[in-house]
Design an enzyme around this catalytic site. Sequence first.
Site, short mmCIF file in Angstrom:
data_model
loop_
_atom_site.label_atom_id
_atom_site.label_comp_id
_atom_site.label_asym_id
_atom_site.label_seq_id
_atom_site.Cartn_x
_atom_site.Cartn_y
_atom_site.Cartn_z
N LYS A 39 46.54 34.17 54.53
CA LYS A 39 45.19 34.66 54.24
C LYS A 39 44.16 33.56 54.46
O LYS A 39 43.10 33.77 55.05
CB LYS A 39 45.13 35.21 52.79
CG LYS A 39 45.89 36.53 52.67
CD LYS A 39 46.14 36.98 51.23
CE LYS A 39 47.05 38.21 51.23
NZ LYS A 39 47.45 38.66 49.90
N GLN A 99 46.96 36.54 43.86
CA GLN A 99 48.18 36.98 44.54
C GLN A 99 49.19 37.50 43.51
O GLN A 99 49.50 36.83 42.53
CB GLN A 99 48.77 35.80 45.33
CG GLN A 99 49.99 36.16 46.16
CD GLN A 99 49.67 37.12 47.31
OE1 GLN A 99 48.68 36.98 48.00
NE2 GLN A 99 50.53 38.12 47.50
N ASP A 127 40.57 42.80 47.06
CA ASP A 127 41.88 43.44 47.20
C ASP A 127 41.79 44.94 46.89
O ASP A 127 42.70 45.70 47.18
CB ASP A 127 42.91 42.78 46.25
CG ASP A 127 44.00 42.02 47.00
OD1 ASP A 127 44.16 42.27 48.21
OD2 ASP A 127 44.67 41.19 46.37
#
Length: 293
Positions: free
Chosen positions: A54, A98, A121
């Site tokens: 990412k 994450q 997200d």
Amino acid sequence: MEPTIVSGKEVSNKIKEEIAIAVEKLKSKGVKTPHLAAVLVGEDGASRTYVNAKVKACEKVGFNSTLVKLESDISEADLLAEIEKLNNNSDIDGFIVQLPLPNHIDEQKVTEAIAPEKDVDGFHPVSLGKMLLHLPSFLPATPYGITEMLRHYNIPTEGKHCVVIGRSHIVGSPMSVLMARNSYPGNCTVTLTHSRTQNLAEITKAADILIVAIGKPEFVTADMVKEGATVIDVGIHRIEDASRKSGFKLLGDVKFDEVASKCAFISPVPGGVGPMTIASLLKNTLLAVELKN
Ligand code: NAP
């Protein structure tokens, strides 16, 4: 049948090129450079790989990025305090934490602590609620990426029967919502299946579009798939393989070698959904900047 391989790698590269151009345009208008932060708790190998990918993708499109690395024994309160810092940092447009998190931390609490306007997200209840109402919002990165793959390959969806395997909050459930929405790619008749579903193979065999997010390596076999179907494989599994330099190989939730020949379209692992998830994260971060300005 020779299937068309739905290459997330290719589509994501195209999206990244478009984002890089958009970033240049923003800069020329004097708008700040988009800035994505990623929080990594602990040393889980797969999570580290995803986060590094990412961060690398940010560099490629001209975003700023920040990696916040935290020890695996960090307390929930301290993690929430780190999130509050990111919420209040006006230079950071969006951030992700994450997953998975260590067992002593409540993932839902952490997800809800992220400011909805920075929730790139797309896991926050506000983002999910807006998705349901078809309002502009951050779509959950993996399902969003899948819709962009379908769009890129012009895969027909209207009136089709879409079967989703798996009902997780981050993949299966939002995927089922997006495929049923009243716009392309959507307008499907959707069946959402899970571990309590009976006669799963009968249902999957009726699917024009089969989206698999079950988390079991090579679970879907050729006898579960209709001739001419589109199969999208979300699963990622690292399987030990001493013959490889890395020490592992990647498998999906679909037995690609035997399923592919039945399909009109199929996404591979690796190089399918994975890169699209990252591209969606970048798209959401750009959206965060655009919404702010
Ligand atoms: P998850 O939270 O473990 O959910 C798995 C789902 O599969 C659950 O809804 C479960 O049902 C269902 N299931 C389990 N056994 C089943 C069975 N025998 N028949 C039918 N359904 C069954 O997984 P996830 O987070 O959605 O992830 C799924 C996979 O995608 C994993 O391999 C993950 O690593 C991968 N993934 C990839 C990306 C990417 O970017 N490529 C992103 C996210 C996830 P219940 O609800 O009844 O338990």
